[in-house]
Design a protein around this motif. Structure first.
Motif, PDB file in Angstrom:
ATOM      1  N   GLY A 146     -83.492 -59.646 -21.790  1.00  0.00           N
ATOM      2  CA  GLY A 146     -82.994 -58.501 -22.551  1.00  0.00           C
ATOM      3  C   GLY A 146     -84.039 -57.415 -22.690  1.00  0.00           C
ATOM      4  N   LEU A 147     -85.292 -57.834 -22.887  1.00  0.00           N
ATOM      5  CA  LEU A 147     -86.382 -56.871 -23.010  1.00  0.00           C
ATOM      6  C   LEU A 147     -86.569 -56.090 -21.723  1.00  0.00           C
ATOM      7  N   LEU A 148     -86.585 -56.802 -20.595  1.00  0.00           N
ATOM      8  CA  LEU A 148     -86.772 -56.139 -19.309  1.00  0.00           C
ATOM      9  C   LEU A 148     -85.608 -55.194 -19.007  1.00  0.00           C
ATOM     10  N   ALA A 149     -84.392 -55.669 -19.244  1.00  0.00           N
ATOM     11  CA  ALA A 149     -83.222 -54.830 -18.985  1.00  0.00           C
ATOM     12  C   ALA A 149     -83.241 -53.577 -19.855  1.00  0.00           C
ATOM     13  N   ALA A 150     -83.633 -53.745 -21.122  1.00  0.00           N
ATOM     14  CA  ALA A 150     -83.690 -52.593 -22.029  1.00  0.00           C
ATOM     15  C   ALA A 150     -84.750 -51.595 -21.577  1.00  0.00           C
ATOM     16  N   LEU A 151     -85.906 -52.108 -21.156  1.00  0.00           N
ATOM     17  CA  LEU A 151     -86.975 -51.222 -20.684  1.00  0.00           C
ATOM     18  C   LEU A 151     -86.527 -50.445 -19.452  1.00  0.00           C
ATOM     19  N   LEU A 152     -85.889 -51.142 -18.518  1.00  0.00           N
ATOM     20  CA  LEU A 152     -85.417 -50.472 -17.313  1.00  0.00           C
ATOM     21  C   LEU A 152     -84.360 -49.429 -17.643  1.00  0.00           C
ATOM     22  N   ALA A 153     -83.451 -49.776 -18.550  1.00  0.00           N
ATOM     23  CA  ALA A 153     -82.384 -48.841 -18.914  1.00  0.00           C
ATOM     24  C   ALA A 153     -82.958 -47.587 -19.574  1.00  0.00           C
ATOM     25  N   VAL A 154     -83.903 -47.773 -20.489  1.00  0.00           N
ATOM     26  CA  VAL A 154     -84.523 -46.629 -21.164  1.00  0.00           C
ATOM     27  C   VAL A 154     -85.290 -45.776 -20.158  1.00  0.00           C
ATOM     28  N   ALA A 155     -86.053 -46.446 -19.284  1.00  0.00           N
ATOM     29  CA  ALA A 155     -86.833 -45.706 -18.294  1.00  0.00           C
ATOM     30  C   ALA A 155     -85.932 -44.896 -17.374  1.00  0.00           C
ATOM     31  N   VAL A 156     -84.833 -45.500 -16.941  1.00  0.00           N
ATOM     32  CA  VAL A 156     -83.913 -44.798 -16.051  1.00  0.00           C
ATOM     33  C   VAL A 156     -83.252 -43.631 -16.774  1.00  0.00           C
ATOM     34  N   ALA A 157     -82.781 -43.872 -17.995  1.00  0.00           N
ATOM     35  CA  ALA A 157     -82.097 -42.817 -18.751  1.00  0.00           C
ATOM     36  C   ALA A 157     -83.014 -41.631 -19.016  1.00  0.00           C
ATOM     37  N   CYS A 158     -84.279 -41.911 -19.292  1.00  0.00           N
ATOM     38  CA  CYS A 158     -85.231 -40.830 -19.565  1.00  0.00           C
ATOM     39  C   CYS A 158     -85.723 -40.164 -18.285  1.00  0.00           C
ATOM     40  N   GLY A 159     -85.649 -40.897 -17.172  1.00  0.00           N
ATOM     41  CA  GLY A 159     -86.149 -40.340 -15.930  1.00  0.00           C
ATOM     42  C   GLY A 159     -85.141 -39.508 -15.169  1.00  0.00           C
TER      43      GLY A 159
END
Length: 384
Positions: free
Chosen positions: A140-153
């Motif tokens: 869940g942590l990894l998925a959340a980090l990837l999702a946030v990074a993608v959304a902000c990028g």
């Protein structure tokens, strides 16, 4: 949902922290085509392994043994144990070392990676395992980090990031796919989960949806990157320097969890002294890597090639056991990825040949021992 989280965890791992950069180095922005192609290939691979897991047990090695016999299964075990695990865990540890050093603002990434790897071995010798609950949390942590990074990028992606689109030629897309295969080498996990959980196919579909969104988003947002820590750059762009400590903690947890799991699985495959054997292999590989200054890209490519060979063997078993055209198509595509491995294809070829020779020698020795035992029994009875 728990099964889906565990399945996502088998596919996602610390490799995604650095693979976008390695793929971009190989093919430039055109690496996004390699991501898309592997995601498309993931569908028939995932479906094939899910169906195998519903009908048979034993994982990939067990499937090959059922389909083609015990001698044919030995190369698969050797590919995973002798190559996939040592190169994979060392590569993963060095990836974690890069991110931790970046997050801490200093330190030797290689030394940090070696310490992570050593800690994982200590944990395995002590019998410490990452629990299912902890694994779900890490996923869940990894998925959340990837999702946030993608959304902000995404808002910062521009046309200039994709120009020139294929600076190294179109064949470079195939070379990028080889190193990226490491990020897709967890689909066979469904075959081992089928014994314990119910609807594996539903979890497979959910996992495919999650991974597709995250991987394609990461590929697009890092298309023009030249950084060794692309995910950290995306998070820092979103949250500023305060994101660095979070990145360091996340990299530590994700890397340690993945390495610990790989070592545990490899140790079971290696038998009684499996963990000690892996310790020796990883120590030798680490020494060679440091001595010869082997690049992370090379480590990941060797691991990817071995894992692609394991996947191909499992699909070959699916073709025979399931009589599946889907598996046959996936096998052909995986063979194409292996073809782009170039000289690295010699690694599974040589290891596989050695395993087959070893199996033949073992069979002959066993036959001789049985023959001697059989001839000794009558003699013993006549002398009495």
């Amino acid at each position: 949902m728990r099964l889906t989280a565990m399945y996502v965890g088998a596919v996602l791992g610390p490799g995604v922290l650095v693979l976008p950069a390695l793929a971009a180095d190989a093919a430039g922005p055109a690496s996004v085509l390699a991501w898309a192609a592997l995601l498309a290939l993931s569908v028939p691979i995932a479906v094939s392994f899910a169906r195998l897991g519903e009908r048979h047990r034993g994982g990939v090695v067990g499937f090959v043994r059922i389909a083609y016999g015990r001698p044919a299964a030995r190369p698969v075990a050797w590919w995973f144990y002798l190559v996939g695990v040592p190169f994979g865990v060392l590569g993963g540890a060095l990836v974690g070392g890069r991110y931790i050093a970046y997050g801490l603002g200093g330190g030797d990434p290689v030394l940090i990676g070696v310490v992570l790897l050593a800690a994982a071995f200590v944990a395995n010798y002590a019998g410490v395992r990452v629990s299912a609950g902890a694994q779900v949390l890490l996923v869940g942590l990894l998925a959340a980090l990837l999702a946030v990074a993608v959304a902000c990028g995404v808002p910062h992606v521009s046309r200039a990031d994709f120009e020139p689109f294929a600076p190294h030629g179109w064949l470079s897309v195939g070379h990028a796919a080889v190193v990226l295969f490491f990020a897709f080498s967890g689909w066979e996990a469904a075959s081992t989960l089928a014994d314990e959980f119910g609807d594996v196919r539903r979890a497979t579909r959910r996992t495919l949806a999650v991974v597709t969104v995250l991987y394609l988003g990461l590929a697009v947002t890092t298309a023009g990157t030249t950084s060794d820590v692309p995910l950290a750059d995306l998070l820092e762009r979103a949250f500023g320097p305060s994101a660095r400590p979070v990145t360091a903690v996340a990299a530590t947890l994700l890397t340690f969890g993945a390495i610990n799991t790989y070592l545990a699985g490899g140790a079971r495959l290696g038998g009684r002294h499996g963990l000690t054997g892996l310790l020796v292999l990883c120590a030798l590989l680490t020494a060679v890597t440091l001595r010869l200054h082997v690049e992370l890209d090379a480590l990941m490519r060797v691991a990817s090639t071995a894992l692609a060979a394991v996947t191909a063997a499992g699909l070959a078993a699916a073709v025979k056991l399931l009589r599946s055209r889907t598996a046959a198509f996936a096998l052909g595509c995986t063979a194409l990825v292996l073809a782009f491995s170039g000289v690295l294809l010699a690694v599974p070829v040589v290891i596989g040949a050695a395993a087959l020779v070893s199996a033949r020698i073992s069979a002959r020795v066993g036959a001789r021992v049985s023959a001697r035992g059989g001839s000794a029994a009558p003699a013993g009875r006549s002398s009495s």
